[in-house]
Design a protein around this motif. Sequence first.
Motif, mmCIF file in Angstrom:
data_model
loop_
_atom_site.group_PDB
_atom_site.id
_atom_site.type_symbol
_atom_site.label_atom_id
_atom_site.label_comp_id
_atom_site.label_asym_id
_atom_site.label_seq_id
_atom_site.Cartn_x
_atom_site.Cartn_y
_atom_site.Cartn_z
ATOM 1 N N VAL A 29 58.498 37.835 25.816
ATOM 2 C CA VAL A 29 57.725 37.727 24.577
ATOM 3 C C VAL A 29 58.135 36.424 23.901
ATOM 4 C CG1 VAL A 29 57.059 38.838 22.425
ATOM 5 C CG2 VAL A 29 57.752 40.238 24.378
ATOM 6 N N ALA A 30 57.148 35.629 23.527
ATOM 7 C CA ALA A 30 57.441 34.303 22.989
ATOM 8 C C ALA A 30 56.560 33.991 21.799
ATOM 9 C CB ALA A 30 57.229 33.243 24.078
ATOM 10 N N THR B 147 61.956 47.095 13.681
ATOM 11 C CA THR B 147 61.110 45.909 13.821
ATOM 12 C C THR B 147 61.973 44.674 14.041
ATOM 13 O OG1 THR B 147 59.343 46.791 12.438
ATOM 14 C CG2 THR B 147 59.481 44.392 12.621
ATOM 15 N N VAL B 148 61.532 43.802 14.956
ATOM 16 C CA VAL B 148 62.159 42.501 15.187
ATOM 17 C C VAL B 148 61.083 41.436 15.048
ATOM 18 C CG1 VAL B 148 63.267 41.000 16.891
ATOM 19 C CG2 VAL B 148 63.995 43.390 16.674
ATOM 20 N N GLY B 149 61.355 40.412 14.221
ATOM 21 C CA GLY B 149 60.396 39.344 13.994
ATOM 22 C C GLY B 149 60.755 38.088 14.762
ATOM 23 N N LEU B 150 59.728 37.368 15.241
ATOM 24 C CA LEU B 150 59.895 36.125 15.993
ATOM 25 C C LEU B 150 59.165 35.012 15.249
ATOM 26 C CD1 LEU B 150 60.322 38.444 18.109
ATOM 27 C CD2 LEU B 150 59.263 36.930 19.795
ATOM 28 N N LEU B 151 59.883 33.929 14.996
ATOM 29 C CA LEU B 151 59.301 32.792 14.285
ATOM 30 C C LEU B 151 59.925 31.489 14.765
ATOM 31 C CD1 LEU B 151 59.043 33.462 10.418
ATOM 32 C CD2 LEU B 151 57.216 32.677 11.938
ATOM 33 N N HIS B 152 59.110 30.449 14.822
ATOM 34 C CA HIS B 152 59.619 29.085 14.961
ATOM 35 C C HIS B 152 59.482 28.481 13.570
ATOM 36 C CE1 HIS B 152 60.774 25.733 17.606
ATOM 37 N NE2 HIS B 152 60.146 24.973 16.718
ATOM 38 N N ALA B 153 60.594 28.246 12.889
ATOM 39 C CA ALA B 153 60.500 27.919 11.464
ATOM 40 C C ALA B 153 61.737 27.187 10.983
ATOM 41 C CB ALA B 153 60.318 29.204 10.652
ATOM 42 N N LEU C 89 52.974 35.763 21.129
ATOM 43 C CA LEU C 89 52.540 36.469 19.929
ATOM 44 C C LEU C 89 52.053 35.506 18.849
ATOM 45 C CD1 LEU C 89 55.210 39.295 19.357
ATOM 46 C CD2 LEU C 89 52.790 39.580 19.940
ATOM 47 N N GLY C 90 51.050 35.954 18.121
ATOM 48 C CA GLY C 90 50.625 35.244 16.916
ATOM 49 C C GLY C 90 49.942 33.930 17.160
ATOM 50 N N ARG C 91 49.166 33.819 18.233
ATOM 51 C CA ARG C 91 48.454 32.567 18.488
ATOM 52 C C ARG C 91 47.491 32.273 17.336
ATOM 53 N NH1 ARG C 91 47.119 32.114 24.960
ATOM 54 N NH2 ARG C 91 48.693 33.588 25.722
ATOM 55 N N GLY C 92 47.301 30.982 17.087
ATOM 56 C CA GLY C 92 46.388 30.594 16.016
ATOM 57 C C GLY C 92 46.961 30.816 14.633
ATOM 58 N N GLU C 93 48.300 30.881 14.530
ATOM 59 C CA GLU C 93 48.979 31.037 13.233
ATOM 60 C C GLU C 93 48.523 32.305 12.518
ATOM 61 O OE1 GLU C 93 48.546 27.304 11.164
ATOM 62 O OE2 GLU C 93 49.478 26.184 12.810
ATOM 63 N N THR C 94 48.346 33.371 13.309
ATOM 64 C CA THR C 94 47.982 34.677 12.776
ATOM 65 C C THR C 94 48.975 35.701 13.302
ATOM 66 O OG1 THR C 94 45.638 34.087 12.740
ATOM 67 C CG2 THR C 94 46.178 36.427 12.632
ATOM 68 N N TRP C 95 49.568 36.477 12.429
ATOM 69 C CA TRP C 95 50.577 37.438 12.843
ATOM 70 C C TRP C 95 50.009 38.450 13.833
ATOM 71 C CZ3 TRP C 95 55.661 37.161 12.066
ATOM 72 C CH2 TRP C 95 56.130 36.322 11.047
ATOM 73 N N ALA C 96 50.793 38.776 14.838
ATOM 74 C CA ALA C 96 50.416 39.807 15.804
ATOM 75 C C ALA C 96 51.659 40.594 16.181
ATOM 76 C CB ALA C 96 49.793 39.179 17.046
ATOM 77 N N SER C 97 51.458 41.835 16.575
ATOM 78 C CA SER C 97 52.589 42.679 16.954
ATOM 79 C C SER C 97 52.347 43.315 18.303
ATOM 80 C CB SER C 97 52.834 43.771 15.906
ATOM 81 O OG SER C 97 51.801 44.733 15.936
ATOM 82 N N MET C 98 53.413 43.808 18.899
ATOM 83 C CA MET C 98 53.316 44.534 20.160
ATOM 84 C C MET C 98 54.477 45.507 20.248
ATOM 85 S SD MET C 98 54.712 41.942 23.126
ATOM 86 C CE MET C 98 55.080 43.333 24.223
ATOM 87 N N PRO C 99 54.277 46.615 20.957
ATOM 88 C CA PRO C 99 55.387 47.538 21.141
ATOM 89 C C PRO C 99 56.234 47.131 22.349
ATOM 90 C CG PRO C 99 53.418 48.478 22.084
ATOM 91 C CD PRO C 99 53.017 47.153 21.495
ATOM 92 N N LEU C 100 57.529 47.336 22.234
ATOM 93 C CA LEU C 100 58.401 47.245 23.401
ATOM 94 C C LEU C 100 58.703 48.672 23.829
ATOM 95 C CD1 LEU C 100 60.047 45.454 25.322
ATOM 96 C CD2 LEU C 100 61.969 45.672 23.739
ATOM 97 N N GLU C 101 58.309 49.001 25.044
ATOM 98 C CA GLU C 101 58.405 50.386 25.487
ATOM 99 C C GLU C 101 59.441 50.566 26.593
ATOM 100 O OE1 GLU C 101 54.471 51.440 26.661
ATOM 101 O OE2 GLU C 101 53.767 51.734 24.594
ATOM 102 N N LEU D 266 60.768 49.640 20.056
ATOM 103 C CA LEU D 266 60.893 48.482 19.168
ATOM 104 C C LEU D 266 59.504 47.939 18.888
ATOM 105 C CD1 LEU D 266 63.603 47.187 18.217
ATOM 106 C CD2 LEU D 266 63.213 45.390 19.904
ATOM 107 N N ARG D 267 59.299 47.441 17.670
ATOM 108 C CA ARG D 267 58.044 46.788 17.321
ATOM 109 C C ARG D 267 58.359 45.304 17.118
ATOM 110 N NH1 ARG D 267 52.587 47.221 17.618
ATOM 111 N NH2 ARG D 267 53.165 49.419 17.925
ATOM 112 N N LEU D 268 57.687 44.445 17.903
ATOM 113 C CA LEU D 268 57.884 43.002 17.826
ATOM 114 C C LEU D 268 56.726 42.358 17.079
ATOM 115 C CD1 LEU D 268 58.979 42.408 21.527
ATOM 116 C CD2 LEU D 268 60.488 42.448 19.533
ATOM 117 N N TRP D 269 57.055 41.571 16.066
ATOM 118 C CA TRP D 269 56.052 40.808 15.325
ATOM 119 C C TRP D 269 56.306 39.321 15.565
ATOM 120 C CZ3 TRP D 269 51.742 42.025 12.617
ATOM 121 C CH2 TRP D 269 51.562 43.360 12.221
#
Length: 436
Positions: A86-87, A159-165, A111-123, A130-133
């Motif tokens: 997940v990247a 929840t775990v959040g991913l950001l390049h920031a 995740l979150g292409r186009g600068e729009t938040w997106a989530s996915m489950p880790l199963e 886990l819920r990845l945003w």
Amino acid sequence: MSGLRARLLVSGDLHLGRYPSRVPPGDPALEIQAVVRALVDQAIERHVDAVILTGDVADQSNKYFEAFGVLERALHRLVEAGIPVVAVAGNHDHDVLGSVADAVGEGVTVLGRGETWASMPLEKNGREVLRLWGWSFAGPSVHTSPLDTFPGVSGDVPTVGLLHADLDVAGSRYAPVTADRLWETGASAWLLGHIHAPDLRTRDGRLILYPGSPQPLDPGEPGPHGAWLVDVAGDGTATAEAVPLATVRYDALSIDLGGAADATEIRERVAVGIREHADALRDENPALRRAVVRLTLRGRTPAYRSVEAVASELLDTVETAASGLTVSVDRVEERARPALDLDGLAEGSGPVATLAALAGRLEAGTPSEGDLALIRRSVEALQQARRARVFTPLGRSGRFPEDLREEAVLRLRRQTFRLLEEALAQTPTASAGASD
């Protein structure tokens, strides 16, 4: 902390397409792809639940073809091992990462292409653990905080959040966010990209982590580098552990020359210092192949006149072997000083007293207005030597560029001590009581 819920291997800022500086070119062990292979090996050996990439995996779009093959092979290995990837895309790979992920297909998610938040489950075993945003760059810069549009944490799953920031850098062009806002979201962990130095912050069982670059690229990225294991427990608490992977390391190393009697002893002190440093590095990370050090030589020594010669020898020596590690010296900063009683020598008048007083002020960091004028002239000379447009003329700005000011002070200090020793050599009565 209740039982383990998910284990993640986190990395970012690989900058595929670049090669570490200050090391010989063309060594396969030092290339970023060698570290990428090691990262994949670690993920498989440790049976992680997912590999997280926090952006800038490729250096630039013009490195697309160089990065594509390396990254595609790595991603295929992970997917074949049953490890999802997940990247999020960063400012450097916003137009590269998505196409590589699409080529690999199932098992790799940006995740979150186009600068729009997106989530996915880790199963695991068909159950969401886990819920990845995530949120990804769509261009080379973003001036607003992605958190302004973050939907928020909800539900019972951690929840775990991913950001390049850019963290806590107001006005940044690279998705500025604040630690306070990240903590307020209530996420178990925020995994960030963009900063190449590892940085871990924790609060109440939660964390904010910059994994940093797994392979440092220049002396501005000192210290240990690699990936990070992030464990999230059933109660949502998170912990992180560094996993050394880098084959190159850059460090600053200070060596005390206090009391060294001659050039031979100075060389021995330096050799011992480098060997002990290499021992510690290899113990910490057996994967290391190269160490690049910037030396600072400190201390009061009667052999002060030999320090410059030894420093030149070190810079002329391309590399040395210590503890099975190849070490090279990138720069030597001479901060040693003669074993002289500067306060005593500064009493009275004459050249010796004048030079001793100047040396004392420079040592104490309290230069006079006259000293500042000397430093200013030195900075102006250094500016002309560098011929860089970025420096504003001192006459207009009234300020010193900090790096040039420090260099000018060191040069003035070194020259002052040389002149002082020469003056003492010509004034036996003054030098008789000069040593400590």
